[in-house]
Design a protein around this motif. Sequence first.
Motif, PDB file in Angstrom:
ATOM      1  N   ASP A  55       8.454  44.354 -13.934  1.00  0.00           N
ATOM      2  CA  ASP A  55       9.016  43.362 -13.089  1.00  0.00           C
ATOM      3  C   ASP A  55      10.337  43.104 -13.119  1.00  0.00           C
ATOM      4  N   GLY A  56      10.871  43.134 -14.547  1.00  0.00           N
ATOM      5  CA  GLY A  56      12.308  42.785 -14.684  1.00  0.00           C
ATOM      6  C   GLY A  56      13.441  43.585 -14.587  1.00  0.00           C
ATOM      7  N   VAL A  57      13.029  44.864 -14.724  1.00  0.00           N
ATOM      8  CA  VAL A  57      13.862  46.163 -14.478  1.00  0.00           C
ATOM      9  C   VAL A  57      14.710  45.986 -12.967  1.00  0.00           C
ATOM     10  N   VAL A  58      13.945  45.634 -12.021  1.00  0.00           N
ATOM     11  CA  VAL A  58      14.568  45.700 -10.661  1.00  0.00           C
ATOM     12  C   VAL A  58      15.920  44.835 -10.841  1.00  0.00           C
ATOM     13  N   PHE A  59      15.992  43.686 -11.554  1.00  0.00           N
ATOM     14  CA  PHE A  59      17.122  42.758 -11.520  1.00  0.00           C
ATOM     15  C   PHE A  59      17.945  42.912 -12.532  1.00  0.00           C
ATOM     16  N   THR A  60      18.140  43.998 -13.595  1.00  0.00           N
ATOM     17  CA  THR A  60      18.978  44.075 -14.252  1.00  0.00           C
ATOM     18  C   THR A  60      20.381  44.444 -13.612  1.00  0.00           C
ATOM     19  N   GLY A  61      21.370  43.651 -13.810  1.00  0.00           N
ATOM     20  CA  GLY A  61      22.785  43.844 -13.216  1.00  0.00           C
ATOM     21  C   GLY A  61      22.634  42.863 -11.879  1.00  0.00           C
ATOM     22  N   PHE A  62      21.797  42.091 -11.554  1.00  0.00           N
ATOM     23  CA  PHE A  62      21.697  41.283 -10.575  1.00  0.00           C
ATOM     24  C   PHE A  62      21.835  40.014 -11.026  1.00  0.00           C
ATOM     25  N   PHE A 116      15.821  42.516   2.364  1.00  0.00           N
ATOM     26  CA  PHE A 116      17.075  41.925   2.118  1.00  0.00           C
ATOM     27  C   PHE A 116      17.703  42.799   0.965  1.00  0.00           C
ATOM     28  N   SER A 117      18.984  43.092   1.480  1.00  0.00           N
ATOM     29  CA  SER A 117      19.459  44.145   0.567  1.00  0.00           C
ATOM     30  C   SER A 117      20.822  43.556  -0.796  1.00  0.00           C
ATOM     31  N   ARG A 118      21.184  42.640  -0.596  1.00  0.00           N
ATOM     32  CA  ARG A 118      22.187  41.897  -1.363  1.00  0.00           C
ATOM     33  C   ARG A 118      21.790  40.796  -2.032  1.00  0.00           C
ATOM     34  N   VAL A 119      20.980  40.866  -2.933  1.00  0.00           N
ATOM     35  CA  VAL A 119      20.360  39.525  -3.399  1.00  0.00           C
ATOM     36  C   VAL A 119      20.691  39.617  -5.102  1.00  0.00           C
ATOM     37  N   SER A 120      21.363  38.571  -5.346  1.00  0.00           N
ATOM     38  CA  SER A 120      21.353  38.260  -6.898  1.00  0.00           C
ATOM     39  C   SER A 120      20.770  36.818  -7.136  1.00  0.00           C
ATOM     40  N   GLU A 145      15.247  34.989  10.652  1.00  0.00           N
ATOM     41  CA  GLU A 145      16.019  34.539  11.855  1.00  0.00           C
ATOM     42  C   GLU A 145      17.248  34.245  11.842  1.00  0.00           C
ATOM     43  N   ARG A 146      17.615  33.314  10.667  1.00  0.00           N
ATOM     44  CA  ARG A 146      18.715  32.918  10.522  1.00  0.00           C
ATOM     45  C   ARG A 146      19.789  33.354   9.523  1.00  0.00           C
ATOM     46  N   CYS A 147      19.064  34.489   8.813  1.00  0.00           N
ATOM     47  CA  CYS A 147      19.930  35.015   7.777  1.00  0.00           C
ATOM     48  C   CYS A 147      19.899  36.519   7.931  1.00  0.00           C
ATOM     49  N   PRO A 148      20.816  37.280   8.301  1.00  0.00           N
ATOM     50  CA  PRO A 148      20.716  38.731   8.460  1.00  0.00           C
ATOM     51  C   PRO A 148      20.369  39.355   7.060  1.00  0.00           C
ATOM     52  N   VAL A 149      19.932  40.496   6.991  1.00  0.00           N
ATOM     53  CA  VAL A 149      19.298  41.139   5.775  1.00  0.00           C
ATOM     54  C   VAL A 149      20.463  41.737   4.966  1.00  0.00           C
ATOM     55  N   ASP A 150      21.355  42.021   5.494  1.00  0.00           N
ATOM     56  CA  ASP A 150      22.562  42.389   4.631  1.00  0.00           C
ATOM     57  C   ASP A 150      23.419  41.357   4.187  1.00  0.00           C
ATOM     58  N   MET A 151      23.039  39.947   4.524  1.00  0.00           N
ATOM     59  CA  MET A 151      23.800  38.741   3.747  1.00  0.00           C
ATOM     60  C   MET A 151      23.943  38.863   2.415  1.00  0.00           C
ATOM     61  N   GLN A 152      24.872  38.450   1.739  1.00  0.00           N
ATOM     62  CA  GLN A 152      24.764  38.177   0.297  1.00  0.00           C
ATOM     63  C   GLN A 152      23.952  36.914   0.081  1.00  0.00           C
ATOM     64  N   ILE A 153      22.901  36.897  -0.790  1.00  0.00           N
ATOM     65  CA  ILE A 153      22.088  35.903  -1.020  1.00  0.00           C
ATOM     66  C   ILE A 153      21.827  35.662  -2.631  1.00  0.00           C
ATOM     67  N   VAL A 154      22.214  34.539  -2.888  1.00  0.00           N
ATOM     68  CA  VAL A 154      21.915  34.082  -4.463  1.00  0.00           C
ATOM     69  C   VAL A 154      21.031  33.058  -4.679  1.00  0.00           C
ATOM     70  N   THR A 155      19.692  33.667  -5.303  1.00  0.00           N
ATOM     71  CA  THR A 155      18.616  32.576  -5.637  1.00  0.00           C
ATOM     72  C   THR A 155      18.905  31.816  -6.800  1.00  0.00           C
ATOM     73  N   TYR A 156      18.408  30.658  -6.796  1.00  0.00           N
ATOM     74  CA  TYR A 156      18.444  29.951  -7.984  1.00  0.00           C
ATOM     75  C   TYR A 156      17.129  28.946  -8.074  1.00  0.00           C
TER      76      TYR A 156
END
Length: 124
Positions: free
Chosen positions: A10-17, A102-106, A70-81
Motif C-alpha cells: 500500500d505504502g510504496v505507491v506514495f514514496t516521494g509523494f 489523477f496523475s499529480r497527487v501528493s 467534472e470540476r477538476c482536470p485529471v492533470d491538475m496538481q492535487i494535495v490531499t490532507y
Amino acid sequence: SGVVTARAKDGVVFTGFEIETVREGKSIFDSGNALFVDARSEEFFSQGHIPGAVSLPVGLFSELILSFEERCPVDMQIVTYCSGRSCEESHHLAQMLVAFGFSRVSVFIDGFSGWRLEGFPVEP
C-alpha cells in the motif's frame, strides 16, 4: 534485500509523494497551482479547513468522485490532507485519486493540525 511488511504494497505507491514539512505545504499553497483536498469527514471540514480546500471525504469517494472530476482536470496538481501524521485518510484518498486517473497527487502529511499549529490561515 529489504524487509517486507504487510503495509509495503500500500505504502510504496506514495514514496516521494509526501510533502514532508508544513512550510513546504504552505509554499505549494502560496503558488496557487495546487488544489488542496480535505479527506476528513464533512463534519470536520465544516469546523475548519485550509482556505480554498475542497471536501472529498474518503468514505464518500464513490458518491462524490464524478462531480469532483467534472470540476477538476485529471492533470491538475492535487494535495490531499487529513488531520495529521496519525491519520491515514489522506494517503487512502491519494491512492484512490491516482487509481481513478489523477496523475499529480501528493499528500500533505502534517495535515490540518500541522497547518493550524503554524498559525496559517484557516476557513471556518
